[in-house]
Design a protein around this motif. Sequence first.
Motif, short mmCIF file in Angstrom:
data_model
loop_
_atom_site.label_atom_id
_atom_site.label_comp_id
_atom_site.label_asym_id
_atom_site.label_seq_id
_atom_site.Cartn_x
_atom_site.Cartn_y
_atom_site.Cartn_z
N ARG A 1 0.84 -1.21 0.00
CA ARG A 1 0.00 0.00 0.00
C ARG A 1 0.87 1.25 0.00
O ARG A 1 0.56 2.25 -0.68
N LEU A 2 1.95 1.22 0.76
CA LEU A 2 2.84 2.38 0.82
C LEU A 2 3.51 2.62 -0.53
O LEU A 2 3.68 3.77 -0.96
N ARG A 3 3.89 1.54 -1.21
CA ARG A 3 4.51 1.70 -2.53
C ARG A 3 3.52 2.29 -3.53
O ARG A 3 3.91 3.09 -4.39
N GLN A 4 2.27 1.91 -3.40
CA GLN A 4 1.25 2.48 -4.29
C GLN A 4 1.06 3.97 -4.00
O GLN A 4 0.86 4.78 -4.92
N CYS A 5 1.13 4.33 -2.72
CA CYS A 5 1.01 5.75 -2.36
C CYS A 5 2.14 6.55 -2.97
O CYS A 5 1.94 7.67 -3.47
N TYR A 6 3.36 6.00 -2.91
CA TYR A 6 4.50 6.71 -3.51
C TYR A 6 4.37 6.76 -5.02
O TYR A 6 4.65 7.79 -5.65
N LYS A 7 3.95 5.66 -5.62
CA LYS A 7 3.87 5.58 -7.08
C LYS A 7 2.86 6.57 -7.64
O LYS A 7 3.16 7.28 -8.60
N TYR A 8 1.68 6.62 -7.05
CA TYR A 8 0.63 7.48 -7.60
C TYR A 8 0.63 8.87 -6.97
O TYR A 8 0.15 9.82 -7.57
N GLY A 9 1.15 8.97 -5.76
CA GLY A 9 1.28 10.28 -5.15
C GLY A 9 -0.04 10.99 -4.94
O GLY A 9 -1.12 10.41 -5.04
N ALA A 10 0.06 12.28 -4.71
CA ALA A 10 -1.13 13.12 -4.51
C ALA A 10 -1.08 14.26 -5.50
O ALA A 10 -0.03 14.89 -5.70
N ASP A 11 -2.20 14.52 -6.15
CA ASP A 11 -2.26 15.65 -7.08
C ASP A 11 -1.99 16.95 -6.34
O ASP A 11 -2.40 17.13 -5.19
N LEU A 12 -1.29 17.84 -7.00
CA LEU A 12 -0.98 19.15 -6.42
C LEU A 12 -1.97 20.17 -6.94
O LEU A 12 -2.07 20.39 -8.16
N GLU B 1 8.85 22.94 -4.01
CA GLU B 1 9.60 22.30 -5.09
C GLU B 1 9.48 20.78 -5.02
O GLU B 1 9.36 20.11 -6.05
N HIS B 2 9.51 20.23 -3.82
CA HIS B 2 9.33 18.78 -3.67
C HIS B 2 7.93 18.36 -4.10
O HIS B 2 7.75 17.29 -4.71
N LEU B 3 6.92 19.16 -3.80
CA LEU B 3 5.56 18.84 -4.23
C LEU B 3 5.45 18.84 -5.75
O LEU B 3 4.78 17.98 -6.34
N PHE B 4 6.10 19.80 -6.39
CA PHE B 4 6.10 19.84 -7.86
C PHE B 4 6.85 18.63 -8.42
O PHE B 4 6.46 18.05 -9.43
N GLU B 5 7.96 18.29 -7.76
CA GLU B 5 8.78 17.18 -8.24
C GLU B 5 7.99 15.86 -8.26
O GLU B 5 8.24 15.00 -9.11
#
Length: 471
Positions: free
Chosen positions: A80-91, A124-128
Amino acid sequence: ATISTSNSMMKKKKDFGAGMPNFSSVLDQDGDLNEGSSCPDVMKCVLFMVEVDSPVMQDFLYPEGPPQHTDTAWIEEMYRLRQCYKYGADLDDEMLSIVLESSSFEQSENVAGMRPAMALNLIEHLFECCKKDRYAELRLADVSIFWKMYELVKYVPGNIVGQTSKKEEDMNDQFADAEVDEIDVKKPTENGKEDFEESLPGLAYPGLWWRVASLALIMAGASPKDIGSSLADEHPTIRELIKMVTSGRYRFPTIDCDDSTREEMKKGESEMRLSESKIAELLFLPPKLKPKHVEKVAVPRGSRASARQRERGERVLRKKREKEIAEALVTENKRKKMLKAAQRSIMIMDPKGPARKPPKESVNLILSVEKMFDLSHTYQKCVEPDLVLQAIGGTSRGAIERAYDWLIPVISSFPNIISRLPPSASCFLLLRVYGREGDRNSELRELSAPLLRHVRKTVTGKFGQDNAINA
């Protein structure tokens, strides 16, 4: 020079003025992120900005060590954590607003906001996390968010003329025993620091300013209609940067400029740099100094003074004068070096003023942002507004001629752009394909079919009689 090379060279110089500009950014893939300049690890972990298997995330999740690999619950949690990192959160606009609002809090016992530099690092990290090889998307539409980012780059002078800082004391030691000459600058009024600072234009840290400008390019690509068009109209520097990215020609003045526009842009940049130099001198350097008075050596005169005595006296006087001139030259050279360093540490924050030339330290960051978010193709495919036409600089024959070199590969990638150009432009490009320069521009030959169709429609009056005559 790469940003990492530039930063390492700059670190060797004395930190003077408002401080050494910091162009280091997580968005610069080839640069070295300065130690302590990234946002805290806990923020990156909470927002899933780092890979789950990284030591940083493992320490965050399991301070006492991970469970056994045979633990089914642990395996499912890691998935589940890997999926969170993979798809992330829209900014989106709200998320950026929260960060900017936090940075605007005054430090107090009850509320502790983020420092501006820290807030910019977090943004900048959020954009990245939304770059082209990630699944998260940029959902931005509010251009006012960009203008609020300038609150993060402001420089507020810490001293006024007449108040000596530690840096000024150190510098004054180098000019000991010298006499102060008059200096024609505006002195603080009776009201003191407030009136003095109000007489200055808005100032910014150059490194932070250009990092925000790079974010503006990303925002313009994410929302060309709402953000891109607004910034192109109101922010000359961003407008020119968009032209550079669209054309792939990173030069200043931009390639669309005719002779008069080119000279006007150079003049505007020169005047801004001159103003910044004067402000830096006023803020960080003591008044101009003149060498201390050197007593004259009495040269024997009269009939009793021998020629040898007169010659010796004149020689001593000449050496003292030469020494005085040499010392004055050394002092002036030191002052020039200090002024250059001080000028590099600040810039006038006038987004709606003349377009600014990107410093060499920012070039790698701009190129990296373009690559990470595929901005050139995004701009070239944009129809509303039509950024290709804006980069060309007009619909005249002269504008098409100036844009010819970079327009060829763009049309080669996106043939549909031909329909967005002036009808007569297809005729001009067709002549280039089969004319004397056809061999040099052979990449256009694959476009001969759509060009021929477009030319046929033009000369037969499909796009109007005037265009047919011009063709």
